[in-house]
Design an enzyme around this catalytic site. Structure first.
Site, PDB file in Angstrom:
ATOM      1  N   GLY A  12       0.996  -1.381  -0.027  1.00 34.55           N
ATOM      2  CA  GLY A  12       0.082   0.025  -0.005  1.00 34.55           C
ATOM      3  C   GLY A  12       0.796   1.185   0.142  1.00 34.55           C
ATOM      4  O   GLY A  12       0.321   2.297   0.658  1.00 34.55           O
ATOM      5  N   MET A  90      -5.108  -6.917  -6.412  1.00 37.47           N
ATOM      6  CA  MET A  90      -4.699  -8.263  -7.265  1.00 37.47           C
ATOM      7  C   MET A  90      -5.815  -8.994  -7.725  1.00 37.47           C
ATOM      8  O   MET A  90      -5.658  -9.995  -7.743  1.00 37.47           O
ATOM      9  CB  MET A  90      -3.689  -8.881  -6.499  1.00 37.47           C
ATOM     10  CG  MET A  90      -2.291  -8.142  -6.109  1.00 37.47           C
ATOM     11  SD  MET A  90      -1.554  -7.275  -7.631  1.00 37.47           S
ATOM     12  CE  MET A  90      -0.658  -8.722  -8.240  1.00 37.47           C
ATOM     13  N   HIS A 109      -0.601   0.618 -13.322  1.00 35.27           N
ATOM     14  CA  HIS A 109       0.066  -0.482 -13.418  1.00 35.27           C
ATOM     15  C   HIS A 109       1.418  -0.003 -13.838  1.00 35.27           C
ATOM     16  O   HIS A 109       1.600   0.939 -14.748  1.00 35.27           O
ATOM     17  CB  HIS A 109      -0.867  -0.945 -14.782  1.00 35.27           C
ATOM     18  CG  HIS A 109      -0.248  -2.399 -15.072  1.00 35.27           C
ATOM     19  ND1 HIS A 109      -0.543  -3.573 -14.589  1.00 35.27           N
ATOM     20  CD2 HIS A 109       0.776  -2.751 -16.315  1.00 35.27           C
ATOM     21  CE1 HIS A 109       0.230  -4.240 -15.074  1.00 35.27           C
ATOM     22  NE2 HIS A 109       1.032  -3.917 -16.276  1.00 35.27           N
TER      23      HIS A 109
HETATM   24  C1  GRF Z   1       2.199  -0.642  -7.791  1.00 33.96           C
HETATM   25  O1  GRF Z   1       3.334  -0.619  -8.440  1.00 33.96           O
HETATM   26  C2  GRF Z   1       1.179  -0.503  -9.043  1.00 33.96           C
HETATM   27  O2  GRF Z   1       1.562  -0.375 -10.046  1.00 33.96           O
HETATM   28  C3  GRF Z   1       0.700  -2.040  -9.088  1.00 33.96           C
HETATM   29  O3  GRF Z   1       0.816  -2.547  -7.630  1.00 33.96           O
HETATM   30  C4  GRF Z   1       1.859  -1.926  -7.071  1.00 33.96           C
HETATM   31  C5  GRF Z   1       1.365  -1.679  -5.958  1.00 33.96           C
HETATM   32  O4  GRF Z   1       2.348  -1.188  -4.750  1.00 33.96           O
HETATM   33  N1  GRF Z   1      -0.680  -2.156  -9.521  1.00 33.96           N
HETATM   34  P1  GRF Z   1       2.124  -0.607  -3.629  1.00 33.96           P
HETATM   35  O5  GRF Z   1       1.385  -1.764  -2.634  1.00 33.96           O
HETATM   36  O6  GRF Z   1       1.363   0.610  -3.642  1.00 33.96           O
HETATM   37  O7  GRF Z   1       3.329  -0.386  -2.712  1.00 33.96           O
END
Ligand code: GRF
Length: 200
Positions: A12, A90, A109
């Site tokens: 997050g 996810m 993404h």
């Molecule tokens: C990010 O790199 C985003 O692009 C992808 O998942 C990752 C999430 O990272 N969809 P985080 O949990 O916000 O650190």
């Protein structure tokens, strides 16, 4: 203040970047809710620390996607959420949520879509020895990373690029770009490929 919900499954860090700009007053929005499908995820601790309500669930406790999305939808409505921000969530969004929120769900993404969709976009870019990758913010449709693109930012891969170094570069972009785009969407309506649209 417009109400947003963030969906996350992991650390997050993007969620935190959004919390930080809301708390500093740079982003005028109310983060009304975190939706998280992983009970142990660090994102849940971030929500607690920021006193943001969370709805945490395990998909295995439900017989169908429709069943858990029905509960998510009820939470979104109860909190008056207008814009849904996917940040490392996810799971594919199903028809139950899309029907109500189409055009009001965005995702970030870590590649230049349509290149390297789906899981481990960073690993895919490294394996392909790509010269360029980047970040895409896009609307969500029923496909995997296929919705209309809002904005992209490029990153050049060095010859000795590692997973960690590329991830750091991508996160640095994401943490600035996502809050900025959310601000634009909330104040000016939607953008697709640089053109304004009437919805988020
Ligand atoms: C990010 O790199 C985003 O692009 C992808 O998942 C990752 C999430 O990272 N969809 P985080 O949990 O916000 O650190």
């Amino acid at each position: 203040m417009k109400r947003i919900a963030v969906f996350a499954s992991g650390s997050g860090s993007n969620f935190q970047a959004i919390i930080d700009v809301v708390q500093s007053g740079e982003l005028k929005a109310d983060i009304s809710l975190l939706i998280c499908d992983k009970p142990g995820a660090f994102a849940v601790q971030r929500a607690n620390a920021a006193r943001i309500p969370s709805f945490v669930f395990s998909a295995k406790d439900y017989s169908t996607k429709e069943a858990y999305e029905t509960e998510i939808l009820a939470e979104l409505k109860r909190h008056g959420v207008e814009l849904v921000i996917l940040a490392g969530y996810m799971r594919l969004i199903g028809p139950t949520l899309l029907r109500e929120y189409q055009g009001r769900i965005v995702n970030i993404h870590p590649s230049l879509l349509p290149a390297f969709p789906g899981k481990d976009a960073i690993g895919q870019a490294l394996a392909a020895k790509a010269e360029w990758s980047g970040v895409t913010i896009h609307y969500v449709d029923e496909g995997m990373d296929t919705g209309p693109i809002i904005v992209q930012e490029r990153v050049r891969l060095d010859e000795n690029e590692t997973r960690e170094s590329l991830q750091n570069k991508i996160h640095a972009i994401e943490h600035k770009l996502y809050p900025a785009i959310i601000q634009v969407l909330l104040t000016q309506g939607g953008i697709v490929n640089g053109k304004k649209t009437s919805t988020y």
